[in-house]
Design a protein around this motif. Structure first.
Motif, PDB file in Angstrom:
ATOM      1  N   ASN A  28     -17.707 -17.584 -17.389  1.00 45.52           N
ATOM      2  CA  ASN A  28     -16.296 -17.667 -17.091  1.00 45.52           C
ATOM      3  C   ASN A  28     -16.225 -18.485 -15.888  1.00 45.52           C
ATOM      4  N   ASN A  29     -17.235 -18.881 -15.196  1.00 47.24           N
ATOM      5  CA  ASN A  29     -17.275 -19.645 -13.961  1.00 47.24           C
ATOM      6  C   ASN A  29     -18.226 -20.906 -13.745  1.00 47.24           C
ATOM      7  N   ILE A  30     -18.143 -21.497 -14.970  1.00 47.35           N
ATOM      8  CA  ILE A  30     -18.826 -22.812 -15.261  1.00 47.35           C
ATOM      9  C   ILE A  30     -18.399 -23.890 -14.188  1.00 47.35           C
ATOM     10  N   SER A  31     -17.021 -23.842 -13.826  1.00 47.27           N
ATOM     11  CA  SER A  31     -16.490 -24.696 -12.867  1.00 47.27           C
ATOM     12  C   SER A  31     -16.308 -24.216 -11.433  1.00 47.27           C
ATOM     13  N   LEU A  32     -17.286 -23.386 -11.318  1.00 47.31           N
ATOM     14  CA  LEU A  32     -17.429 -22.452  -9.848  1.00 47.31           C
ATOM     15  C   LEU A  32     -17.488 -23.853  -8.720  1.00 47.31           C
ATOM     16  N   PRO A  33     -18.458 -24.576  -8.822  1.00 48.01           N
ATOM     17  CA  PRO A  33     -18.500 -25.417  -7.709  1.00 48.01           C
ATOM     18  C   PRO A  33     -17.248 -26.219  -7.456  1.00 48.01           C
ATOM     19  N   VAL A  34     -16.369 -26.640  -8.465  1.00 51.70           N
ATOM     20  CA  VAL A  34     -15.057 -27.414  -8.251  1.00 51.70           C
ATOM     21  C   VAL A  34     -14.135 -26.273  -7.771  1.00 51.70           C
ATOM     22  N   THR A  35     -14.016 -25.360  -8.125  1.00 54.12           N
ATOM     23  CA  THR A  35     -13.063 -24.089  -7.562  1.00 54.12           C
ATOM     24  C   THR A  35     -13.302 -24.068  -6.284  1.00 54.12           C
ATOM     25  N   LEU A  36     -14.754 -23.679  -5.838  1.00 54.79           N
ATOM     26  CA  LEU A  36     -14.940 -23.583  -4.229  1.00 54.79           C
ATOM     27  C   LEU A  36     -14.981 -24.883  -3.485  1.00 54.79           C
ATOM     28  N   ARG A  37     -15.110 -25.971  -4.108  1.00 57.35           N
ATOM     29  CA  ARG A  37     -14.625 -27.081  -3.379  1.00 57.35           C
ATOM     30  C   ARG A  37     -13.270 -27.307  -2.916  1.00 57.35           C
ATOM     31  N   LYS A  38     -12.158 -26.800  -4.028  1.00 57.18           N
ATOM     32  CA  LYS A  38     -10.918 -26.944  -3.725  1.00 57.18           C
ATOM     33  C   LYS A  38     -10.539 -25.884  -2.705  1.00 57.18           C
ATOM     34  N   ASN A  39     -11.024 -24.574  -2.665  1.00 57.35           N
ATOM     35  CA  ASN A  39     -10.641 -23.695  -1.679  1.00 57.35           C
ATOM     36  C   ASN A  39     -11.044 -23.959  -0.709  1.00 57.35           C
ATOM     37  N   PHE A  40     -12.313 -24.488  -0.213  1.00 53.13           N
ATOM     38  CA  PHE A  40     -12.895 -24.993   1.051  1.00 53.13           C
ATOM     39  C   PHE A  40     -11.758 -25.859   1.653  1.00 53.13           C
ATOM     40  N   ARG A  41     -11.270 -27.001   0.821  1.00 52.88           N
ATOM     41  CA  ARG A  41     -10.366 -27.857   1.323  1.00 52.88           C
ATOM     42  C   ARG A  41      -8.996 -27.236   1.566  1.00 52.88           C
ATOM     43  N   ARG A  42      -8.611 -26.360   0.760  1.00 52.21           N
ATOM     44  CA  ARG A  42      -7.226 -25.661   1.208  1.00 52.21           C
ATOM     45  C   ARG A  42      -7.241 -24.774   2.293  1.00 52.21           C
ATOM     46  N   CYS A  43      -8.627 -24.412   2.528  1.00 50.30           N
ATOM     47  CA  CYS A  43      -8.635 -23.405   3.913  1.00 50.30           C
ATOM     48  C   CYS A  43      -8.464 -24.413   5.066  1.00 50.30           C
ATOM     49  N   SER A  44      -9.084 -25.485   5.018  1.00 53.48           N
ATOM     50  CA  SER A  44      -9.296 -26.604   6.152  1.00 53.48           C
ATOM     51  C   SER A  44      -7.578 -27.178   6.625  1.00 53.48           C
ATOM     52  N   ARG A  45      -6.935 -27.104   5.159  1.00 55.68           N
ATOM     53  CA  ARG A  45      -5.566 -27.435   5.475  1.00 55.68           C
ATOM     54  C   ARG A  45      -4.715 -26.247   6.058  1.00 55.68           C
ATOM     55  N   VAL A  46      -5.064 -24.846   5.773  1.00 51.25           N
ATOM     56  CA  VAL A  46      -4.290 -23.867   6.288  1.00 51.25           C
ATOM     57  C   VAL A  46      -4.710 -23.841   7.807  1.00 51.25           C
ATOM     58  N   PHE A  47      -6.089 -23.855   8.043  1.00 53.07           N
ATOM     59  CA  PHE A  47      -6.420 -23.738   9.621  1.00 53.07           C
ATOM     60  C   PHE A  47      -5.692 -24.850  10.302  1.00 53.07           C
ATOM     61  N   ASP A  48      -5.618 -26.173   9.842  1.00 56.07           N
ATOM     62  CA  ASP A  48      -4.694 -27.323  10.635  1.00 56.07           C
ATOM     63  C   ASP A  48      -3.310 -26.908  10.529  1.00 56.07           C
ATOM     64  N   GLU A  49      -2.814 -26.250   9.559  1.00 52.75           N
ATOM     65  CA  GLU A  49      -1.322 -26.386   9.612  1.00 52.75           C
ATOM     66  C   GLU A  49      -0.769 -24.916  10.323  1.00 52.75           C
ATOM     67  N   PHE A  50      -1.686 -23.987  10.187  1.00 55.80           N
ATOM     68  CA  PHE A  50      -1.180 -22.588  10.523  1.00 55.80           C
ATOM     69  C   PHE A  50      -1.819 -22.172  12.112  1.00 55.80           C
ATOM     70  N   GLY A  51      -2.857 -22.775  11.858  1.00 59.78           N
ATOM     71  CA  GLY A  51      -3.745 -22.488  13.397  1.00 59.78           C
ATOM     72  C   GLY A  51      -3.767 -21.129  13.724  1.00 59.78           C
ATOM     73  N   PRO A  52      -4.656 -20.366  12.920  1.00 61.39           N
ATOM     74  CA  PRO A  52      -4.600 -18.828  13.201  1.00 61.39           C
ATOM     75  C   PRO A  52      -5.643 -18.599  14.700  1.00 61.39           C
ATOM     76  N   ASP A  53      -5.037 -17.516  15.334  1.00 59.33           N
ATOM     77  CA  ASP A  53      -5.745 -17.108  16.306  1.00 59.33           C
ATOM     78  C   ASP A  53      -6.803 -15.923  15.898  1.00 59.33           C
ATOM     79  N   ALA A  54      -6.740 -15.422  14.868  1.00 58.66           N
ATOM     80  CA  ALA A  54      -7.835 -14.657  14.240  1.00 58.66           C
ATOM     81  C   ALA A  54      -7.630 -14.542  12.583  1.00 58.66           C
ATOM     82  N   LEU A  55      -8.845 -14.276  12.175  1.00 55.11           N
ATOM     83  CA  LEU A  55      -8.820 -14.244  10.545  1.00 55.11           C
ATOM     84  C   LEU A  55      -9.161 -12.611  10.323  1.00 55.11           C
ATOM     85  N   ILE A  56      -8.350 -12.246   9.402  1.00 54.93           N
ATOM     86  CA  ILE A  56      -8.804 -10.850   8.707  1.00 54.93           C
ATOM     87  C   ILE A  56      -9.058 -11.256   7.242  1.00 54.93           C
ATOM     88  N   VAL A  57     -10.367 -10.739   6.685  1.00 54.26           N
ATOM     89  CA  VAL A  57     -10.744 -11.259   5.523  1.00 54.26           C
ATOM     90  C   VAL A  57     -11.122  -9.876   4.773  1.00 54.26           C
TER      91      VAL A  57
END
Length: 355
Positions: free
Chosen positions: A73-102
């Protein structure tokens, strides 16, 4: 000025989402600007007052939990991870968090390290790994779950987190300077709902509450149960009694659960935490081959608050509780734990961020 917190959660079900709601309810909203990043299935449940960012869902797959099923069910995992890492980068640039809760999310961790953003992790993998060893189970059946999920998760917390908040029913002997163990985290409704049946409330013999992933559901066999049953959540492939009342995911299940004599839940720690908060005997149906759920089920069984339905034999486990109901009920009511972990977590977050 408010401190900005990015709260990132992942997971195949909604357990981490309910834990997030509990913690957000205790944080001082006047001191924080909070944005939430999660898969779409989680974001559609988020209150509209929060800013949200979407992640591509990383799933274990449907129906069964195994290495083969996850890979299929995760054959496309490398593509999914790449998309998510890029989205994270955009969120950090746009929102600029002082802290991250995961909470079980890993996409933001490398970026947090790169930007020197403090990381607070809500995670039980330290306790799971320790207890898994103590129970001396058959490693072969759960090797994938233990090594590829729990051990990797633990490594990520050690490497990236500045503060690790670990909910437990009882303290576990763990050595880690960044770790803080707290009581179970539950939503306020579970602390405010009385377990006594009122004259105008419908009484159930069992209340079944399932997660949002659908994993392990088809292993649950209730077809021979003859009492009154209410079932909340995904039921596809599940064997149900003909008279059962079935509802979709209920964001406020505490009322129906409190009106039941016995609770039936899967083995996620958040589900067990809610059962503990209601002080009700329960049947636990752990997802097969799932190391964390195995540990949780064995531990609850050891405490005398639950009967475990191994191999999906739920009706048999219900009869075990019914045969000695008062003993199980007394164990639940006398359990020396307060389910105030959400307020404890909020206090630790406030102290860590100096607010």
């Amino acid at each position: 000025m408010k401190k900005k917190i990015l709260y990132a959660i992942a997971g195949a079900g909604l357990g981490n989402f309910t834990r997030m709601l509990a913690v957000l309810g205790e944080l001082d909203q006047g001191r924080f600007d909070i944005a939430i990043m999660a898969p779409p299935s989680v974001l559609k449940q988020v209150p509209p007052s929060f800013r949200t960012y979407s992640l591509e869902k990383v799933t274990y797959g449907a129906k069964s939990f195994s290495a083969l099923n996850v890979l299929r069910n995760n054959i496309s995992l490398p593509v999914t991870l790449r998309k998510n890492f890029r989205r994270c980068s955009r969120v950090f640039d746009e929102f600029g968090p002082d802290a991250l809760i995961v909470d079980s999310d890993f996409h933001c961790l490398p970026l947090a390290r790169k930007t020197r953003t403090p990381v607070i992790s809500l995670n039980s993998s330290f306790a799971t790994v320790k207890l898994f060893r103590d129970f001396r189970t058959s490693w072969s059946q759960m090797a994938f779950s233990y090594y590829c999920i729990e051990r990797v998760d633990l490594w990520l917390q050690k490497r990236y987190a500045d503060l690790i908040i670990c909910p437990v029913i009882e303290p576990v002997e763990i050595t880690c300077s960044k770790l803080r163990q707290i009581n179970p985290i539950v939503r306020r409704q579970f602390l405010e709902t009385s377990g006594e049946r009122g004259p105008s409330r419908e009484a159930w013999d069992i209340a079944v509450t399932l997660g949002g992933s659908g994993l392990g559901v088809r292993d649950i066999d209730l077809s021979s149960f003859t009492g009154k049953a209410v079932v909340m959540g995904i039921t596809e492939g599940m064997k149900l009694p003909p008279e059962a009342k079935v509802t979709e995911f209920d964001p406020k299940p505490a009322g129906r659960m409190a009106d039941a004599r016995i609770l039936v839940v899967q083995g996620g720690f958040n589900s067990i935490s809610e059962v503990v908060a209601l002080r009700k005997p329960s049947v636990l149906v752990p997802i097969p081959h799932h190391a964390e759920q195995f540990v949780n089920a064995r531990y609850a069984e050891k405490l005398g608050i639950a009967s475990v339905a191994w191999n999906g034999r739920v009706v048999e486990a219900i009869k075990t509780i019914e045969a000695d109901y008062d003993k199980y009920l007394q164990s639940c009511r006398s359990l020396p734990v307060r389910c105030d972990g959400a307020s404890q977590a909020a206090r630790l977050i406030h102290e860590f961020l100096n607010v």
